[in-house]
Design a protein around this motif. Sequence first.
Motif, short mmCIF file in Angstrom:
data_model
loop_
_atom_site.label_atom_id
_atom_site.label_comp_id
_atom_site.label_asym_id
_atom_site.label_seq_id
_atom_site.Cartn_x
_atom_site.Cartn_y
_atom_site.Cartn_z
N LYS A 5 0.85 -1.20 0.00
CA LYS A 5 0.00 0.00 0.00
C LYS A 5 0.87 1.24 0.00
CE LYS A 5 -3.74 -2.27 2.28
NZ LYS A 5 -5.11 -2.02 2.52
N MET A 6 0.31 2.32 -0.48
CA MET A 6 1.03 3.58 -0.55
C MET A 6 1.25 4.14 0.86
SD MET A 6 0.15 6.97 -2.80
CE MET A 6 -0.13 6.00 -4.26
N THR A 7 2.46 4.60 1.10
CA THR A 7 2.78 5.21 2.38
C THR A 7 2.39 6.69 2.35
OG1 THR A 7 5.00 5.89 1.70
CG2 THR A 7 4.77 3.67 2.67
N PRO A 8 2.21 7.32 3.51
CA PRO A 8 1.91 8.76 3.52
C PRO A 8 2.99 9.59 2.82
CG PRO A 8 1.45 7.82 5.67
CD PRO A 8 2.13 6.74 4.86
N LEU A 9 4.25 9.22 2.98
CA LEU A 9 5.34 9.95 2.33
C LEU A 9 5.24 9.85 0.80
CD1 LEU A 9 7.95 11.59 2.55
CD2 LEU A 9 9.19 9.42 2.74
N GLU A 10 4.95 8.65 0.32
CA GLU A 10 4.80 8.47 -1.13
C GLU A 10 3.59 9.25 -1.64
OE1 GLU A 10 4.22 4.89 -4.42
OE2 GLU A 10 3.97 4.43 -2.29
N ASN A 11 2.50 9.20 -0.93
CA ASN A 11 1.30 9.93 -1.32
C ASN A 11 1.57 11.43 -1.39
OD1 ASN A 11 -1.49 10.02 -2.00
ND2 ASN A 11 -1.92 10.73 0.07
N GLU A 12 2.30 11.95 -0.41
CA GLU A 12 2.64 13.37 -0.38
C GLU A 12 3.50 13.75 -1.60
OE1 GLU A 12 5.57 16.08 2.31
OE2 GLU A 12 4.19 14.78 3.39
N ARG A 13 4.48 12.92 -1.92
CA ARG A 13 5.37 13.20 -3.06
C ARG A 13 4.57 13.15 -4.36
NH1 ARG A 13 8.32 16.39 -3.47
NH2 ARG A 13 9.44 15.67 -1.66
N ASP A 29 1.46 13.72 -4.82
CA ASP A 29 0.56 14.89 -4.89
C ASP A 29 1.26 16.09 -5.50
OD1 ASP A 29 -1.67 13.65 -3.90
OD2 ASP A 29 -1.47 14.46 -1.86
N ARG A 51 2.66 5.32 -8.88
CA ARG A 51 3.43 4.90 -7.71
C ARG A 51 4.87 5.34 -7.89
NH1 ARG A 51 1.42 0.85 -4.28
NH2 ARG A 51 3.12 1.65 -2.98
N GLN A 55 9.19 2.87 -3.49
CA GLN A 55 8.33 2.59 -2.35
C GLN A 55 7.46 1.35 -2.53
OE1 GLN A 55 8.54 4.65 0.59
NE2 GLN A 55 10.36 5.00 -0.65
#
Length: 98
Positions: free
Chosen positions: A58-66, A68, A78, A82
């Motif tokens: 699953k996507m991590t918060p850090l990956e999601n932030e990047r 975005d 993705r 990560q």
Amino acid sequence: MPVLTITPSGKTIDVVEGGTLLDALLAAGEKITSKCGGEAKCGACHVFVVEGRKGVSKMTPLENERLDSIVGVGSKSRLACQVRFGAENVTVEVLSFV
């Protein structure tokens, strides 16, 4: 052992559960950029997971932030650094250019 299919090159390789997509792509000789050393800071290893999204971490918060902060990302986006493999086959489209 899960199989990774890479587009547009058409390569297929066996991958190890728990291994990263970035490591698998580099081992396969794919030209993909990673300026931050796999820390999810640069976003250069942006890929699309075309098939098998349930077969990766699953996507991590850090990956999601990047992600975005990157123009043109979508639900298949993705960061290869990560993504960790599960037990299912995965198909990815490599977007980065060296």
